[in-house]
Design a protein around this motif. Structure first.
Motif, PDB file in Angstrom:
ATOM      1  N   SER A  21     -12.119 -12.303  -3.158  1.00 43.90           N
ATOM      2  CA  SER A  21     -12.604 -10.943  -2.959  1.00 43.90           C
ATOM      3  C   SER A  21     -13.519 -10.604  -4.124  1.00 43.90           C
ATOM      4  O   SER A  21     -13.045 -10.300  -5.230  1.00 43.90           O
ATOM      5  CB  SER A  21     -11.445  -9.945  -2.893  1.00 43.90           C
ATOM      6  OG  SER A  21     -11.918  -8.621  -2.763  1.00 43.90           O
ATOM      7  N   THR A  59      -8.269  -2.423 -11.262  1.00 46.00           N
ATOM      8  CA  THR A  59      -8.633  -1.019 -11.031  1.00 46.00           C
ATOM      9  C   THR A  59      -8.713  -0.204 -12.309  1.00 46.00           C
ATOM     10  O   THR A  59      -9.612   0.618 -12.471  1.00 46.00           O
ATOM     11  CB  THR A  59      -7.639  -0.363 -10.062  1.00 46.00           C
ATOM     12  OG1 THR A  59      -6.293  -0.582 -10.537  1.00 46.00           O
ATOM     13  CG2 THR A  59      -7.768  -0.944  -8.674  1.00 46.00           C
ATOM     14  N   ASP A  80       0.825  -1.208   0.000  1.00 42.45           N
ATOM     15  CA  ASP A  80       0.000   0.000   0.000  1.00 42.45           C
ATOM     16  C   ASP A  80       0.861   1.260   0.000  1.00 42.45           C
ATOM     17  O   ASP A  80       0.540   2.250  -0.666  1.00 42.45           O
ATOM     18  CB  ASP A  80      -0.937   0.005   1.203  1.00 42.45           C
ATOM     19  CG  ASP A  80      -2.011  -1.071   1.123  1.00 42.45           C
ATOM     20  OD1 ASP A  80      -2.341  -1.490  -0.008  1.00 42.45           O
ATOM     21  OD2 ASP A  80      -2.500  -1.495   2.182  1.00 42.45           O
ATOM     22  N   SER A 112     -12.849  -2.740  -5.084  1.00 42.20           N
ATOM     23  CA  SER A 112     -11.636  -2.931  -4.302  1.00 42.20           C
ATOM     24  C   SER A 112     -10.549  -3.538  -5.181  1.00 42.20           C
ATOM     25  O   SER A 112     -10.815  -4.164  -6.214  1.00 42.20           O
ATOM     26  CB  SER A 112     -11.926  -3.860  -3.121  1.00 42.20           C
ATOM     27  OG  SER A 112     -12.366  -5.121  -3.600  1.00 42.20           O
ATOM     28  N   ARG A 113      -9.316  -3.356  -4.783  1.00 38.42           N
ATOM     29  CA  ARG A 113      -8.193  -3.952  -5.514  1.00 38.42           C
ATOM     30  C   ARG A 113      -8.248  -5.462  -5.374  1.00 38.42           C
ATOM     31  O   ARG A 113      -8.330  -6.000  -4.268  1.00 38.42           O
ATOM     32  CB  ARG A 113      -6.862  -3.435  -4.972  1.00 38.42           C
ATOM     33  CG  ARG A 113      -6.545  -2.037  -5.435  1.00 38.42           C
ATOM     34  CD  ARG A 113      -5.127  -1.600  -5.131  1.00 38.42           C
ATOM     35  NE  ARG A 113      -4.910  -0.320  -5.761  1.00 38.42           N
ATOM     36  CZ  ARG A 113      -4.393  -0.149  -6.976  1.00 38.42           C
ATOM     37  NH1 ARG A 113      -3.995  -1.197  -7.661  1.00 38.42           N
ATOM     38  NH2 ARG A 113      -4.252   1.049  -7.494  1.00 38.42           N
ATOM     39  N   ARG A 114      -8.218  -6.118  -6.494  1.00 35.49           N
ATOM     40  CA  ARG A 114      -8.237  -7.567  -6.510  1.00 35.49           C
ATOM     41  C   ARG A 114      -7.635  -8.021  -7.829  1.00 35.49           C
ATOM     42  O   ARG A 114      -7.593  -7.269  -8.803  1.00 35.49           O
ATOM     43  CB  ARG A 114      -9.669  -8.097  -6.369  1.00 35.49           C
ATOM     44  CG  ARG A 114     -10.590  -7.654  -7.506  1.00 35.49           C
ATOM     45  CD  ARG A 114     -12.046  -7.700  -7.085  1.00 35.49           C
ATOM     46  NE  ARG A 114     -12.944  -7.384  -8.199  1.00 35.49           N
ATOM     47  CZ  ARG A 114     -13.231  -6.148  -8.619  1.00 35.49           C
ATOM     48  NH1 ARG A 114     -12.653  -5.106  -8.032  1.00 35.49           N
ATOM     49  NH2 ARG A 114     -14.070  -5.948  -9.618  1.00 35.49           N
TER      50      ARG A 114
END
Length: 355
Positions: free
Chosen positions: A325, A261, A227, A272-274
């Motif tokens: 996710s 993304t 992150d 969400s980031r996946r």
């Protein structure tokens, strides 16, 4: 028609349908995995030793690639052998290929969908070695193909084993002046080197610019929390963080997964980031002991079934932690401590050790 040609054509047909925007039924993919794994088990002794314990074919642990040549063809038919980026040649995973046409087919289709969906071509800046300097690297091979498929102009700023910061600054300054968006492609450790070397230097790259980062560190630089590195890259180059995309690949695999993304932003949605797995690939968290799929969003070990792994084994068991996710997968890094029990037992079985 040989059996290998039969399977190659079936996988390529899936990729072509995907590129044409046609749906691919998961049941069709799963049936292909079943047939392909059976064919491979009859030709690769290490894989043939694995016992089936559940509904899915057994998966070969990635560690086995470090100790044995895993291939459905003899060495005399190799056209390329990719090696993992280990610290010693004796402990590097090896993935031999008899033919790279299928690898190229899936790499191009996946990158077109997830990395370059909005542009036929653009300027590329490579923070990675050129293919001629690292002929055994699957990543550097793939980036060289990106230059051919997607690059209007391509510049390598990693030469002689090092990142050339002056050249990187020169190329990015030119992009700012010209207004031509660029794609920066490289490893996480290369972007950390750039962070350490560029100090307070900042860029405002043209709209549409993007970053693909991939891989770990393996002692080549200080490690940075993902992150934190995402925010640092976004701030450094003036790129919206939705256009900073992580790619997940491995020497033992032939297909790649990308974060969603950029695709989501271009579609006007936010998620969400996946990681997204292409429809010829099945990415599944499994229990560390039983190696059976876990329920819901429980964390497990990442199993990848990759139909493009035609010349080795399509069912691969990694040592990475993962969880579902939404419609994708989160990869959470390597499992800490000793090799998980299920992977250890499967590796011993594949290598013919007493278990």
């Amino acid at each position: 028609m040989s059996e290998r040609t039969y399977f190659r054509d079936r996988v390529m047909a899936l990729v072509e349908r995907f590129e044409d925007g046609l749906p691919i039924d998961a049941g069709e993919r799963d049936a292909l995995i079943e047939e392909l794994s059976t064919w491979q088990a009859g030709r690769i002794p290490e894989y043939g030793r694995l016992e089936r314990r559940g509904a899915w074919p057994p998966a070969l642990p990635t560690d086995v690639f470090r100790f044995r040549r895993i291939a459905a063809h003899p060495p005399s038919e190799d056209v390329r052998v990719f090696l993992s980026s280990g610290t010693t040649s004796a402990m590097r995973s090896m993935h031999p290929y008899r033919d790279l046409s299928l690898y190229d087919c899936v790499a191009r289709a996946t990158a077109r969908t997830m990395l370059f969906p909005d542009r036929e071509s653009m300027d590329l800046v490579m923070l990675a070695p050129h293919e001629r300097d690292a002929p055994d690297s699957s990543l550097d091979y793939m980036i060289a193909r990106f230059s051919e498929w997607f690059g209007s102009r391509s510049t390598w700023v990693w030469r002689d084993g090092a990142l050339h910061l002056d050249h990187l600054v020169e190329v990015l300054d030119a992009a700012e002046t010209s207004g031509r968006p660029v794609a920066l492609l490289g490893t996480s450790f290369a972007f950390v080197h750039a962070e350490d070397g560029l100090a307070k230097r900042r860029f405002a790259l043209p709209e549409g610019s993007r970053v693909m980062q991939t891989g770990g560190y393996k002692g080549r630089s200080r490690e940075v929390n993902p992150d934190l590195l995402l925010r640092a890259i976004s701030d450094r180059y003036g790129i919206d963080d939705a256009f900073v995309i992580n790619e997940f690949g491995a020497t033992e695999l032939s297909s790649q997964m990308y974060e969603t993304t950029l695709r989501d932003r271009l579609r006007g949605s936010e998620g969400s980031r996946r990681l997204w797995a292409p429809p010829w690939m099945r990415a599944t968290p499994v229990d560390p002991d039983s190696l059976e799929p876990v329920e819901g969003e429980r964390v497990g070990l990442l199993r990848v079934d990759d139909c493009a792994n035609l010349d080795s084994v399509c069912c691969i068991q990694t040592g990475d932690l993962a969880q579902r996710s939404g419609d994708g997968i989160l990869v959470l890094g390597r499992a800490p401590g000793a090799v998980p029990r299920g992977c250890s037992l499967a590796a011993d079985q594949a290598l013919g050790r007493d278990v």
